[in-house]
Motif scaffolding. Structure first.
Motif, PDB file in Angstrom:
ATOM      1  N   CYS A 710       0.910  -1.117   0.059  1.00 35.83           N
ATOM      2  CA  CYS A 710      -0.088  -0.110   0.200  1.00 35.83           C
ATOM      3  C   CYS A 710       1.046   1.069  -0.115  1.00 35.83           C
ATOM      4  O   CYS A 710       0.854   2.097   1.024  1.00 35.83           O
ATOM      5  CB  CYS A 710      -1.002  -0.001   1.159  1.00 35.83           C
ATOM      6  SG  CYS A 710      -2.010  -1.575   1.137  1.00 35.83           S
ATOM      7  N   ASP A 711       1.572   1.470  -1.268  1.00 38.96           N
ATOM      8  CA  ASP A 711       2.459   2.710  -1.214  1.00 38.96           C
ATOM      9  C   ASP A 711       2.496   2.859  -2.727  1.00 38.96           C
ATOM     10  O   ASP A 711       3.074   1.770  -3.331  1.00 38.96           O
ATOM     11  CB  ASP A 711       3.662   2.550  -0.588  1.00 38.96           C
ATOM     12  CG  ASP A 711       4.500   3.746  -0.282  1.00 38.96           C
ATOM     13  OD1 ASP A 711       4.627   4.632  -1.532  1.00 38.96           O
ATOM     14  OD2 ASP A 711       5.035   4.009   0.638  1.00 38.96           O
ATOM     15  N   GLN A 712       2.386   3.865  -3.441  1.00 44.53           N
ATOM     16  CA  GLN A 712       2.413   4.200  -4.735  1.00 44.53           C
ATOM     17  C   GLN A 712       3.937   3.816  -5.200  1.00 44.53           C
ATOM     18  O   GLN A 712       4.003   3.508  -6.567  1.00 44.53           O
ATOM     19  CB  GLN A 712       1.687   5.666  -5.030  1.00 44.53           C
ATOM     20  CG  GLN A 712       2.563   6.965  -4.578  1.00 44.53           C
ATOM     21  CD  GLN A 712       3.546   7.306  -5.154  1.00 44.53           C
ATOM     22  OE1 GLN A 712       3.911   6.913  -6.233  1.00 44.53           O
ATOM     23  NE2 GLN A 712       4.606   8.166  -4.452  1.00 44.53           N
ATOM     24  N   ARG A 713       4.830   3.922  -4.352  1.00 43.63           N
ATOM     25  CA  ARG A 713       6.122   3.911  -4.795  1.00 43.63           C
ATOM     26  C   ARG A 713       6.626   2.376  -5.151  1.00 43.63           C
ATOM     27  O   ARG A 713       7.460   2.013  -6.222  1.00 43.63           O
ATOM     28  CB  ARG A 713       7.188   4.439  -3.789  1.00 43.63           C
ATOM     29  CG  ARG A 713       7.084   5.772  -3.570  1.00 43.63           C
ATOM     30  CD  ARG A 713       7.968   6.261  -2.325  1.00 43.63           C
ATOM     31  NE  ARG A 713       7.481   5.735  -0.962  1.00 43.63           N
ATOM     32  CZ  ARG A 713       8.113   6.110   0.073  1.00 43.63           C
ATOM     33  NH1 ARG A 713       9.370   6.830   0.135  1.00 43.63           N
ATOM     34  NH2 ARG A 713       7.471   5.453   1.180  1.00 43.63           N
ATOM     35  N   PHE A 714       5.589   1.451  -4.758  1.00 39.81           N
ATOM     36  CA  PHE A 714       5.811   0.117  -5.232  1.00 39.81           C
ATOM     37  C   PHE A 714       5.589  -0.054  -6.654  1.00 39.81           C
ATOM     38  O   PHE A 714       5.697  -1.040  -7.296  1.00 39.81           O
ATOM     39  CB  PHE A 714       4.851  -1.038  -4.464  1.00 39.81           C
ATOM     40  CG  PHE A 714       5.933  -1.060  -2.930  1.00 39.81           C
ATOM     41  CD1 PHE A 714       6.552  -1.980  -2.897  1.00 39.81           C
ATOM     42  CD2 PHE A 714       5.019  -0.575  -1.937  1.00 39.81           C
ATOM     43  CE1 PHE A 714       7.122  -2.095  -1.620  1.00 39.81           C
ATOM     44  CE2 PHE A 714       5.420  -0.739  -0.582  1.00 39.81           C
ATOM     45  CZ  PHE A 714       6.636  -1.716  -0.560  1.00 39.81           C
ATOM     46  N   LYS A 715       4.816   1.124  -7.481  1.00 34.76           N
ATOM     47  CA  LYS A 715       4.588   0.716  -8.639  1.00 34.76           C
ATOM     48  C   LYS A 715       5.832   0.607  -9.646  1.00 34.76           C
ATOM     49  O   LYS A 715       5.651  -0.005 -10.900  1.00 34.76           O
ATOM     50  CB  LYS A 715       3.710   2.041  -9.300  1.00 34.76           C
ATOM     51  CG  LYS A 715       2.258   1.878  -8.973  1.00 34.76           C
ATOM     52  CD  LYS A 715       1.424   3.016  -9.448  1.00 34.76           C
ATOM     53  CE  LYS A 715       1.594   3.106 -11.119  1.00 34.76           C
ATOM     54  NZ  LYS A 715       0.668   4.352 -11.530  1.00 34.76           N
TER      55      LYS A 715
END
Length: 1179
Positions: A710-715
Motif C-alpha cells: 500500500c504505497d504508490q512507490r511500489f508501482k
C-alpha cells in the motif's frame, strides 16, 4: 525416511524432498566439498533449515566413511573387501582431495543464528532427522547460570566477575560437579537446547554454563548466536576454535548489521564517569588499608583472599589519571548541538594517545582494568557499577588488535581503521541516565559531555577476520537476501556458490497487489512529506478497514517505524477508522519493549483461533520482533499489508556516515572490490525489511495468503525488482480499489475450497459458539461438535452429482420439512468455517446429531433468512434437473413457520447457552444484576428496568454482541424500541423487521393467507424477502404451466418496482452527496452502454466502502446488476461483507427482479433502469 544421492553424498531426509530442496542441498554440499563460500536464498516455507542440517551432516558422515575406508584398506594391505564396491569410492563425495587421517580431522560445524529462540527451532528440526551428532549450544551466564547468589546481581559484569571468583576458589558446588557430569551418557548422546541444558543442570546440580563449554570441545555441531562468532572478545571468552571449521549463518539477512555493531562502540560521558567513580572508591579503600597496616580485617575469607588486588596505589592512581585525561580529550572538542564532528578512523589512535593509551601501554592498562573490575565485583556487601571499566577494556582489545611491525607501525593502524569513522557528538540523553539509582556516581557523571563513537561501516571487516582464522567455508542463508549481488558486495569476501531458490507453492496460493490509491481515490504514500497528512492517513485507514473484511482470519499490518505507527493509530482512533477495523478484526499492537510482547501475541493467536470471531489484526513494524522469525502459519497470517517503505532515518549520523563511506569507496574503485553506492545501500535496507515482513505470509507448502503493498512507490519497476524472486511473478498493479477487493475475494474463495484448514481442537471445542446468523445475535450460541464438523468433510461434492439426495428428509419429527432443515444447517456451516459451504452433504451428515438444533433458531428473523436460502437451493436443484435452461425458483410448501416450531426445551437451551457465555464475559456482580433484571422484566413487562441494567454491556466493545443478544428475550411489542436503543448505544442494531413485532397468532394468520397466494412476492424496500411460496402442485403438472403471467402479479403489501428505485436513489443522495452520486449515475450509464462490469464494480465499491453505514447500499445495488454478472457480484459481496449476501435478504431483490421482468433481452431491462436514473438525475 527418504534417501537420495547428491554429488556422491547419500542424504537421509525425513520425507521425499521437493525439487527446490534437492537444489538447495546440492548447493550446500558443493560449498562443503569445494571449500567455497556460498550465499543461498530459499523462501520461508521451503524447509531451508532442515535441508541445511541434513546436507551438512550427510557430508560429515561421508567424511567419516572416507576415513573408515582408508583404515580398512591399510588393514587389508590394499586388498578389496567388496568386489563390486571398490574402497576408493567410499566417501568419494566428502572432499575435494583432502586426506583426513583420523575422525578428529572431520570438520566441525558451527551453526549461528540471530537469537537463542531461533536456535531452539533449529535444534527442534535436528531432532526430526535421522542424524544424531554430538551437539553443544553456547549461551551466556545470564541464560545458563543456576547459582542463585550470582543471579541475584543486577549488573551483568558483576555476575561475570563473581562467577569467576567462585570458580577460581571452587566455592560453587554446581561448577564442582562439571567434570564428573560432563561424560554423562544421557548428556553426551542427547540433543539439548538452552532450556534443556538448564533443566539438566537443575536436576543433576551441575553448572549448565561450564557444561556447555565442556561439551564444546567434543561436539560435532556447535550452535551459537551471531555475536558469539563475530565478536572477537566473545570468541576468546567461549574458546571458539575456527580453524578448519564450517561456518553457517542462518537468517543471514541480519549478519551485515551484526558484523558492524560487533566491532563498533559508543563511549558516553556516563561510562567514563562511572569508571572514574569506581577507581576513586578503590583508591579510598586502599588508602585506608595502607593506614591500618597489614592487619587482617574481620571479614577476611577465602573469596577476599583470592580477589586480593595485585596493584599498588600508584598503579591505581595512574589508571585514574588515564581516565581523567580521556574524559578531557573527548570533551575538548566544541561540538555543535545539532551535528557532530567526524574524523577518519585512524584518528582514534591520536585521541587515545592523549590519554597515554598506545600499543606500548595497552597490555598493562588492560590487565590493570581487568584486575580492578574483578576485585570490585568480588567485594562482599557493596555494589559498584563496573560497566565503564569493562567497556574501556573492550575498547582497548578492539582498537589495538594485531601487533604492528617495528619498521612500519603505521601500516597496522591504517589496516585496522580502514572501514571505520570516528564521530564525536553531544550527549543529548545525559538527563535520561540512571543516575538517580547510582548514588555513588560522581558529580561529573551528571554533566553533559561528548560521546566518542567509533563506527564500523563494512561487514566485510568481520567476515575477513573469520577467513583469516582459517575456516573451511562460510555459508550465508536466509529467506530474504536478494538482491544477492549487492549483498555479497557488502561482505568483501568471494562467494563462488549462489542460489536464489524458487518456492514450493503454486500460483493459486499467493496473491500480491500494489494498491496505489485507497477506496476514496487518495494516493497512498509513506514518503516523508505525505506520511502525516490527514487525507493520507484517512485513506490508509479506509484501505485497512476494507481489506480486513475481505481477508479471513489473521491480518498482519506492518508500518515503517514505531513513531509512524503510533501517530497513524492515534489518528485512526480519533476519526473512527480504528473502530471499523476493531469491529471486524480486533486490533493487537506490537509493544516497543520485550516485556509484554508475548502477552500481546498470545492474545492475537487466541482471537484468531476463536471460532466465534472473524479473526484478528496485528499491527507491527518492519525490523521489529514480529517481522523476524515469528510463525504466522495458516490462519495466523492470511494477509500481510505493507503500509510503506521502511527507509532508515536519513538524518541519523550513522546512516549519513555510512552513505558517505560507501560513496568514498565507490570513487576509489579498488581493483577486485565492488561497493554499493550510498543511495543503493539506502534503498536496499528498506526493501530487505519489506521482504522480511512479506515472508510472514507463506510458511509451508500448503499455506496460502495475500500481500498488499500500500504505497504508490511500489508501482515502479525498480521497486518491484527489489522484491523476492518468488514474489515478483505474481505482482499485480491496480488502478481502482474495487478491483482489488473483487480479485482478492475470488482468490480466498478458491484457496479455501482447495486447501481447507483442519481446525485444531481447542479446550472449548465441545461448546464452541457458531454464529449461524450474524444479523441476529440470539443464534450466536448454537453448539457445534468438532467431530461433526470433521466428519462432514468426507463427501465434499457428491450432492452436485446426485440431485435426489437434496430431497432427503433429515428429520421426520422436525416441524420444518427436509429442505428447510438442510438450509438451516447449510447456513450454520457458512459461519462455522468462515467460508461458503461446498455441498449439502455437510449438513446431511450432521443431521443425525442435530436433533433440537433448530430449536436454537429465532422465528421472526430466521423465517426470512430460511426462505431466501430455500429459494436458492431449490433453484439450483431445478436448474440441474432441467439442464439449466429455465431460471425459475421453486419453493417446497412449508406447512408451518420455523418460529412456530421452536420448542420450549429449545428456548431454554438457547437461553442457558447465552447466559453461560455472558457469565464468562462479566464479573459475578454484573452477571447477577442482569439475571435479576431479566426476571423482573418477565414479571413486570417493564423494558426500562432491563435497559438500565444491561447498559453495562455497552461500556466495552467486546460485550456489544451480548447486548444485542438480549433481543431474543425481548417481547414482540418491545423489539423495535430495543433495536433502536442498541443502535444508539452500540452503533449497530439487532436486525429489526416490522414483522418481528407481530404476535404468534398474527404471524399464524399471515402465514395462512400467504399459503393461498401462488405467486413469488416482491421484496420490501429494505431488501428483505417475505416468506411466500409458489404453488408447487400446479407447477409440477408440466412446463407449459410455468408462464410468467402469474409471476408479474404483485402481492398485496409489496412495493411497485419504481418505489424500490426511488427509495434507493434517495438513500444514495443522502449518504454520498451530490458529487459522488453523480459519479455513481455516470458509472451506471456507462455500464448500460458498454456492459463493462469491471469498471462499474470499481466505482461502486470505492463509493460504498468508505463508511460502514454505506455497506447496505452496496448490497441493495445488486438489483441493477445484469443477470450474467449477478453471480460475480454476489460472490464479491459474500467476501466483502463476511456473510452470505443471500442471507442478508437484500441480494434477493436482484433475483426477484429477474423473475418479475418481461422475457425481453437483458439490455432492454437494463435500459429501463438507466432511463430511470437519468430522469431522476434531471429532476
Amino acid at each position: 525416511m527418504a534417501s537420495l544421492t547428491l554429488r556422491d553424498v547419500t542424504v537421509n531426509f525425513p520425507f521425499p524432498p521437493y525439487e527446490c530442496q534437492k537444489d538447495y542441498m546440492s548447493k550446500v554440499i558443493e560449498c562443503l566439498q569445494m571449500k567455497m563460500n556460498g550465499v543461498l536464498e530459499s523462501p520461508t516455507g521451503t524447509g531451508k533449515t532442515l535441508c541445511l542440517l541434513c546436507a551438512t551432516l550427510a557430508w560429515r558422515e561421508n567424511c567419516k566413511d572416507l576415513i573408515s575406508a582408508r583404515k580398512i584398506s591399510e588393514r587389508l594391505g590394499g586388498g578389496e573387501m567388496f568386489s563390486k564396491t571398490p574402497l576408493s569410492s567410499w566417501g568419494a563425495g566428502a572432499t575435494d582431495g583432502d586426506n583426513p587421517t583420523s575422525y578428529t580431522d572431520v570438520p566441525k560445524i558451527i551453526y549461528a543464528s540471530r537469537t537463542h529462540s531461533q536456535l531452539a527451532q533449529v535444534i527442534g528440526e535436528l531432532k526430526n532427522t535421522s542424524y544424531r551428532p554430538k551437539v553443544c549450544v553456547l549461551g551466556s551466564r545470564e541464560q545458563l547460570c543456576i547459582n542463585q547468589e550470582v543471579m541475584r546481581q543486577e549488573s551483568n559484569h558483576v555476575k561475570v566477575h563473581m562467577c569467576r571468583g567462585k570458580v577460581s576458589t571452587r566455592s560453587c558446588l554446581y561448577y564442582n560437579n562439571v567434570e564428573e557430569k560432563s561424560t554423562d551418557r544421557d548428556l553426551v548422546n542427547s540433543i539439548l537446547d538452552v532450556e534443556d541444558l538448564v533443566k539438566f543442570g537443575n536436576k543433576q546440580r551441575v553448572c549448565p554454563y561450564y557444561l556447555s563449554r565442556s561439551l564444546n570441545k567434543q561436539a560435532d555441531v556447535v550452535f551459537m548466536p551471531y555475536n558469539y562468532l563475530l565478536d572477537p572478545k566473545s570468541r576468546r571468552a567461549h574458546n571458539i576454535e575456527l580453524n578448519g571449521a564450517v561456518v553457517i549463518f542462518d537468517e543471514a539477512h541480519n549478519v551485515e548489521k551484526t558484523c558492524e555493531e560487533s566491532t563498533s562502540f559508543d563511549l558516553t560521558p556516563y561510562d567514563v564517569a562511572s569508571a572514574i567513580s569506581a577507581v576513586d572508591r578503590l583508591l579510598v579503600e586502599q588508602a585506608k588499608e595502607a593506614s591500618r597496616g597489614d592487619s587482617v580485617t574481620e571479614d577476611f575469607n577465602v573469596e577476599s583472599l583470592s580477589s586480593g588486588l595485585k596493584l599498588d596505589i600508584a598503579s591505581i592512581a595512574k589508571i585514574k589519571q588515564i581516565l581523567l585525561d580521556l574524559e578531557a580529550a573527548i570533551d575538548s572538542y566544541d561540538v555543535p548541538a545539532d551535528k557532530g564532528i567526524t574524523k577518519p578512523g585512524i584518528f582514534i589512535y591520536e585521541l587515545l594517545e592523549r590519554a597515554h593509551l598506545t600499543y606500548k601501554t595497552k597490555t598493562n592498562v588492560y590487565e590493570a582494568l581487568e584486575q580492578i573490575s574483578g576485585y570490585l565485583a568480588g567485594q562482599p556487601g557493596i555494589f559498584l557499577n563496573t560497566g565503564g571499566l569493562q567497556k574501556l577494556s573492550d575498547i582497548i582489545q578492539l582498537v589495538f588488535c594485531g601487533e604492528p611491525s617495528q619498521e612500519n607501525p603505521q601500516q597496522q593502524m591504517e589496516t585496522n581503521t580502514a572501514h571505520f569513522k570516528v564521530h564525536i557528538h553531544k550527549d543529548t540523553s545525559y538527563h535520561k541516565k540512571k543516575q538517580s539509582t547510582d548514588v555513588w556516581a560522581a558529580s561529573s557523571s551528571k554533566k553533559q559531555g561528548n560521546i566518542l563513537s567509533y563506527w564500523c561501516f563494512s561487514p566485510g571487516f568481520s567476515m575477513q577476520d573469520l577467513v583469516n582464522q582459517g575456516v573451511r567455508c562460510i555459508i550465508l542463508t536466509s529467506g530474504t537476501l536478494s538482491p544477492l549481488s549487492s549483498f555479497t558486495a557488502e561482505m568483501r569476501i568471494p562467494f563462488q556458490v549462489t542460489l536464489e531458490n524458487r518456492h514450493v507453492i503454486e500460483r493459486d496460493q499467493i496473491f500480491v497487489s500494489v494498491i496505489e490509491r485507497g477506496p476514496d481515490g487518495v494516493q497512498l504514500s509513506s514518503a516523508f512529506d505525505r506520511r502525516f497528512l490527514p487525507e493520507n492517513m484517512s485513506s490508509l485507514g479506509n484501505t485497512v478497514a476494507n481489506l480486513s473484511r475481505v481477508v479471513p482470519h489473521g491480518l498482519l499490518v506492518f508500518f515503517p517505524s514505531f513513531p509512524l505507527m503510533e501517530k497513524t493509530l492515534e489518528f485512526w482512533r480519533a476519526n473512527g477508522h480504528a473502530d471499523r477495523i476493531e469491529n471486524v478484526k480486533p486490533m493487537f499492537v506490537e509493544p516497543k519493549g520485550k516485556g509484554t510482547f508475548n502477552e500481546v501475541i498470545e492474545g492475537y493467536y487466541n482471537k484468531v483461533n476463536d471460532p466465534a470471531s472473524k479473526g484478528g489484526s496485528f499491527f507491527a513494524v518492519c525490523r521489529g520482533k514480529a517481522s523476524e522469525g515469528l510463525d504466522f502459519a495458516n490462519t495466523f497470517g492470511r494477509g500481510v499489508i505493507i503500509t510503506g517503505l521502511p527507509f532508515p532515518p536519513k538524518m541519523d549520523p550513522r546512516v549519513i556516515l555510512k552513505m558517505k563511506f560507501l560513496d568514498e569507496m565507490c570513487r576509489k574503485k579498488t581493483p577486485g572490490l565492488k561497493y554499493l553506492s550510498g543511495q543503493e545501500w539506502y534503498r536496499q535496507q528498506a526493501f530487505r525489511a519489506v521482504n522480511q515482513a512479506i515472508g510472514r505470509v507463506i510458511r509451508h507448502k500448503e499455506d496460502f495468503g495475500a500481500i498488499f503493498l500500500c504505497d504508490q512507490r511500489f508501482k515502479g519497476s525498480d521497486a518491484r525488482a527489489q522484491l523476492p524472486s518468488w514474489v515478483k511473478p505474481y505482482v499485480r498493479l491496480y488502478d481502482g480499489f474495487g478491483n482489488v477487493v473483487r480479485d482478492v475475494s475470488q482468490f480466498f474463495r478458491v484457496a479455501q475450497k482447495m486447501r481447507p484448514v483442519v481446525e485444531k481442537k481447542s479446550a472449548t471445542a465441545e461448546s464452541r459458539g457458531t454464529v449461524c446468523f450474524p444479523d441476529t445475535p440470539s443464534s450466536g450460541f448454537t453448539s457445534y461438535s468438532s467431530s461433526q464438523s470433521s466428519n462432514a468433510q468426507k463427501a465434499k461434492m457428491l450432492d452436485a452429482h446426485i440431485p435426489s439426495l437434496k430431497r432427503r428428509r433429515l428429520n421426520e419429527q422436525s416441524g420444518a420439512n427436509g429442505m428447510a432443515k438442510i438450509c438451516i444447517e447449510y447456513e450454520c456451516e457458512v459461519q462455522e468455517s468462515q467460508r461458503k459451504p461446498t455441498n449439502l452433504l455437510d449438513a446431511l451428515e450432521q443431521g443425525d446429531h442435530r436433533s433440537g438444533e433448530d430449536d436454537a433458531i429465532v422465528g421472526e428473523e430466521k423465517a426470512h433468512r430460511l426462505s431466501t436460502l430455500c429459494l436458492q437451493n431449490d433453484k439450483r436443484m431445478d436448474d440441474e434437473l432441467r439442464g439449466g435452461k429455465r431460471k425459475i425458483k421453486l419453493v417446497q410448501q412449508q406447512k408451518m413457520s420455523v418460529s412456530e416450531d421452536v420448542s420450549e426445551e429449545g428456548k431454554a437451551n438457547r437461553a442457558k447457552k447465552f447466559l453461560a457465555e455472558m457469565k464468562k464475559s462479566l464479573s459475578q456482580v454484573n452477571f447477577d444484576r442482569i439475571v435479576q433484571s431479566l426476571q423482573t422484566y418477565k414479571k413486570t413487562d417493564n423494558l426500562d428496568v432491563l435497559l438500565t441494567e444491561i447498559a453495562v454491556l455497552t461500556e466495552d466493545t467486546n460485550t456489544h454482541n451480548l447486548m444485542r443478544g438480549f433481543y431474543q428475550f425481548v417481547r414482540p411489542h418491545h423489539k423495535k424500541r430495543f433495536d433502536e436503543k442498541c443502535q444508539e448505544l452500540t452503533g449497530q442494531g439487532c436486525g429489526y423487521k416490522p414483522e418481528h413485532s407481530l404476535s404468534k397468532d398474527e404471524k399464524k394468520t399471515l402465514l395462512q393467507q400467504t399459503d393461498k397466494q401462488p405467486a413469488v412476492s416482491l421484496t420490501s424496500s429494505s431488501g428483505t424477502s417475505t416468506c411466500s411460496q409458489l404453488n408447487t402442485q400446479q407447477l409440477n403438472r408440466g412446463r407449459h404451466h410455468l408462464n410468467l403471467q402469474g409471476l408479474k402479479e404483485p402481492q398485496p403489501g409489496s412495493a411497485p418496482k419504481n418505489e424500490f428505485h426511488a427509495a434507493f436513489l434517495a438513500d444514495v443522495k443522502k449518504s454520498l452527496g451530490a458529487e459522488k452520486s453523480g459519479q455513481l449515475f455516470q458509472a451506471i450509464h456507462n455500464y448500460k452502454k458498454t456492459d463493462n462490469y469491471e469498471n462499474l464494480v470499481t466505482t461502486v465499491v470505492s463509493l460504498f466502502t468508505e463508511r460502514d453505514e454505506d455497506f447496505n447500499l452496496l448490497v441493495r445495488f445488486g438489483m441493477f446488476i445484469r443477470p450474467q454478472h449477478k453471480k460475480q457480484y454476489k460472490e464479491m459481496l459474500d467476501a466483502l461483507i463476511g456473510q452470505s449476501a443471500a442471507a442478508t435478504g437484500v441480494a434477493a431483490v436482484s433475483e426477484d427482479q429477474q423473475i418479475q421482468a418481461s422475457p425481453s433481452p437483458p439490455l432492454k431491462t437494463q435500459s429501463k433502469i438507466s432511463n430511470f436514473f437519468s430522469s431522476s438525475q434531471r429532476k
